[in-house]
Scaffold this motif. Structure first.
Motif: not given
Length: 145
Positions: A132-133, A136, A142
């Motif tokens: 997921e990081d 982004r 985060p």
């Protein structure tokens, strides 16, 4: 002449045998290969032949034996592998974990299955956060929970 039985490693996380680990992984990855969403992702990275999958399962077996039984032999970096894959998405972790839970529950005693499932969820949560990081923008904070 007496033979001494090998003592279980007191550092292992829970009671499971290497044979049980291997059996769960064999069944789990046989199902992964056929999974409509996960199969193409895994097949793209692992390969499609039985030999390629046997090598992958052996690698993952070393990972789990190290994590659970504290056996040496795994020297990979799962976080890096998942983050560098490019096509591993956060949404892949829920079906992966659900399938893992299904297989362990089918094949292992309840306490052993529960312990391994809990460990898999902790590891999966960390891997998902890493994936997921990557998606982004750098200026975003985060999400840690």
């Amino acid at each position: 002449m007496s033979q001494t039985a090998s003592k279980p490693n007191p550092l292992r996380l829970f009671d499971i045998t290497p044979a049980q680990i291997d059996r769960v992984l064999a069944v789990f990855y046989a199902r992964i290969r056929q999974h409509p969403e996960l199969g193409p992702v895994f097949n793209g990275h692992v390969g499609v032949t039985d030999d390629e999958w046997a090598a992958h399962i052996a690698l993952i077996s070393r990972f789990w034996r190290g994590a659970i039984l504290r056996e040496p032999g795994y020297d990979g970096n799962p976080m890096r592998v998942h983050m560098q894959a490019g096509d591993v998405k956060p949404a892949h972790f829920d079906p992966w974990l659900a399938l893992f839970e299904e297989v362990t529950t089918e094949l292992l005693p309840p306490d052993t299955a529960r312990a391994w499932i809990m460990l898999a969820y902790r590891i999966g949560r960390g891997l998902r956060m890493g994936v997921e990081d990557l998606s982004r923008p750098a200026q975003h904070v985060p999400k840690l929970g």
